[in-house]
Write a protein that holds these residues in place. Structure first.
Motif, PDB file in Angstrom:
ATOM      1  N   HIS A   6       7.103  -2.176  -0.591  1.00 60.33           N
ATOM      2  CA  HIS A   6       6.403  -1.257   0.311  1.00 60.33           C
ATOM      3  C   HIS A   6       7.341  -0.774   1.418  1.00 60.33           C
ATOM      4  O   HIS A   6       8.344  -1.419   1.714  1.00 60.33           O
ATOM      5  CB  HIS A   6       5.200  -1.966   0.948  1.00 60.33           C
ATOM      6  CG  HIS A   6       4.222  -2.498  -0.044  1.00 60.33           C
ATOM      7  ND1 HIS A   6       3.167  -1.762  -0.527  1.00 60.33           N
ATOM      8  CD2 HIS A   6       4.155  -3.705  -0.670  1.00 60.33           C
ATOM      9  CE1 HIS A   6       2.490  -2.500  -1.401  1.00 60.33           C
ATOM     10  NE2 HIS A   6       3.067  -3.675  -1.505  1.00 60.33           N
ATOM     11  N   PRO A   7       6.994   0.337   2.078  1.00 59.88           N
ATOM     12  CA  PRO A   7       7.774   0.750   3.249  1.00 59.88           C
ATOM     13  C   PRO A   7       7.702  -0.343   4.320  1.00 59.88           C
ATOM     14  O   PRO A   7       6.712  -1.072   4.391  1.00 59.88           O
ATOM     15  CB  PRO A   7       7.063   2.019   3.741  1.00 59.88           C
ATOM     16  CG  PRO A   7       6.204   2.476   2.615  1.00 59.88           C
ATOM     17  CD  PRO A   7       5.874   1.259   1.804  1.00 59.88           C
ATOM     18  N   HIS A  31       3.651   7.681  -1.023  1.00 63.83           N
ATOM     19  CA  HIS A  31       3.440   6.252  -1.292  1.00 63.83           C
ATOM     20  C   HIS A  31       2.001   5.854  -0.921  1.00 63.83           C
ATOM     21  O   HIS A  31       1.345   5.120  -1.663  1.00 63.83           O
ATOM     22  CB  HIS A  31       4.442   5.388  -0.520  1.00 63.83           C
ATOM     23  CG  HIS A  31       4.193   3.908  -0.667  1.00 63.83           C
ATOM     24  ND1 HIS A  31       4.582   3.196  -1.779  1.00 63.83           N
ATOM     25  CD2 HIS A  31       3.553   3.029   0.137  1.00 63.83           C
ATOM     26  CE1 HIS A  31       4.191   1.934  -1.644  1.00 63.83           C
ATOM     27  NE2 HIS A  31       3.567   1.797  -0.487  1.00 63.83           N
ATOM     28  N   CYS A  35      -0.873   3.664  -2.823  1.00 64.81           N
ATOM     29  CA  CYS A  35      -0.924   2.284  -2.323  1.00 64.81           C
ATOM     30  C   CYS A  35      -2.037   2.075  -1.287  1.00 64.81           C
ATOM     31  O   CYS A  35      -1.832   2.311  -0.093  1.00 64.81           O
ATOM     32  CB  CYS A  35       0.435   1.925  -1.719  1.00 64.81           C
ATOM     33  SG  CYS A  35       0.506   0.221  -1.146  1.00 64.81           S
TER      34      CYS A  35
END
Ligand SMILES: [Zn+2]
Lengths: 220, 177
Positions: A6-7, A31, A35
């Motif tokens: 994930h970021p 994203h 997500c």
């Protein structure tokens, strides 16, 4: 879709705070579409922003201000909400590319005009306003991307297929942040071509001489 | 505040709008002046923000966010597209390619953060140095290297203070990591 990369919280905070420019925001927003966990995270960060608004020291407003606002209101305003984002393309079947990315491209994967990079790879450049480069990359299944370092930051979001490098395996929805210290050698996984959204704030710099010679032609 | 916003959306209630204005306009003005706008320019943007509140109130969902959170996003988006003349792409919840949130009570996490009193207490209890970096991130849209320069501290320190601040707010709200 099982997302394992994930970021960073820092990047999500910058997105929630509005501090990211268009290209980086595009990678985060795309994203987020894939997500739910990060969507909840961003909603939580926005709630913190709301809490900070509550505790801000209020600055007194001029007397005539409310009337000036009132004069601009009409009762049917709600019907004429305009959306500033790029026009969205109505999906044919179930699209593969999520919004907001699909709107930027103006097509889904099967309707895209790819630009040949050589070495079996293709790219599609996406127009953004911030001087960073946003592009879709398509790397043939099982093939390496030339080893390179970055002068700046690079964000990569996998949309289809997968790639691996020294830092791990990245499948659909996974997100990678790389900086100039990472000399990585991504390798598309076998099976299907790896398609990813890549954002760079400086041209990629390939390490081998051969790759450096070829780089101007690749345009990456 | 949440109910006032719903009243503006559903019945176009101008008295409710006045109450929202009285609470939020001075705070949004303060928010904008932190970005370096002078009082007049800040008021112009506040007017724009309040007009947007009127226009977009129907998009507000009290189950998902407090009114203050929603106001924060309005002010943030104005700052991006009105002041910076840039774009901030967002996911579209109606997009068939969006992966839906299947976790029951997907917003439970933020439901905690909707407890205004606890959230404000958690923010007020932050050590000053942590609160400052958080405020700079949210209100002055400074990238972290600039925050470091502004405060004269290393970038790593900025990052760790932000992490600590968020961790502390989360644990005060009883959220699990
Ligand atoms: Zn995520």
């Amino acid at each position: 879709m099982t997302i394992t990369h994930h970021p960073s919280e820092e990047l999500l905070l910058d997105y929630a705070g509005g501090g990211l420019s268009e290209s980086w925001s595009l990678a985060i927003a795309t994203h987020l579409a894939l997500c739910p966990a990060c969507r909840r995270e961003v909603a939580g960060l926005e709630a913190v922003g709301g809490g900070l608004v509550d505790v801000l020291e209020p600055a007194a407003c001029s007397d005539g201000m409310f009337d000036a606002v009132l004069a601009r209101l009409t009762d049917d305003d709600a019907a004429s909400v305009t959306v500033a984002s790029p026009p969205s393309v109505p999906p044919a079947a179930a699209p593969i590319l999520p919004e907001p990315l699909r709107g930027y491209i103006g097509a889904d994967l099967d309707g895209m005009a790819w630009q040949r990079l050589g070495l079996g790879a293709y790219q599609y450049l996406i127009e953004t306003d911030d001087g960073a480069t946003a592009r879709l990359l398509r790397i043939p299944a099982g093939r390496p991307v030339p080893e390179h370092t970055h002068q700046g930051q690079e964000l990569t979001l996998v949309l289809r297929g997968a790639f691996s490098d020294a830092t791990g395996h990245y499948g659909a929805g996974d997100f990678q942040e790389a900086d100039e210290h990472l000399a990585h050698k991504p390798h598309a996984a076998p099976g299907e071509d790896c398609i990813c959204l890549a954002i760079t704030d400086a041209p990629l710099r390939f390490k081998s001489l051969a790759a450096r010679v070829v780089q101007p032609f690749l345009g990456i | 505040m949440d109910q006032l916003l719903v009243a503006v959306a559903t019945t176009r209630d101008r008295a409710a709008f006045r109450e929202l204005f009285d609470y939020f306009a001075p705070r949004i003005k303060s928010f904008l002046m932190r970005q370096g706008l002078d009082a007049q320019a800040a008021e112009d943007v506040v007017q724009e923000a309040m007009v947007r509140v009127w226009q977009k109130a129907h998009q507000y969902d009290p189950a998902k966010a407090r009114a203050s959170t929603w106001m924060f996003t309005i002010a943030r988006n104005l700052r991006v597209d009105f002041l910076r003349k840039s774009k901030r792409p967002e996911p579209n919840v109606d997009d068939p390619a969006l992966v839906p949130d299947t976790q029951p009570g997907g917003f439970a996490l933020t439901a905690q953060a909707q407890d205004a009193a606890r959230l404000q207490a958690a923010l007020a209890d932050l050590p000053n140095e942590q609160r400052v970096v958080l405020e700079l991130s949210f209100f002055e849209e400074k990238p972290h290297p600039e925050i470091a320069e502004h405060l004269g501290i290393p970038l790593g320190t900025v990052k760790s203070r932000i992490r600590l601040a968020l961790k502390r707010v989360r644990s005060e709200l009883g959220e699990d990591e």
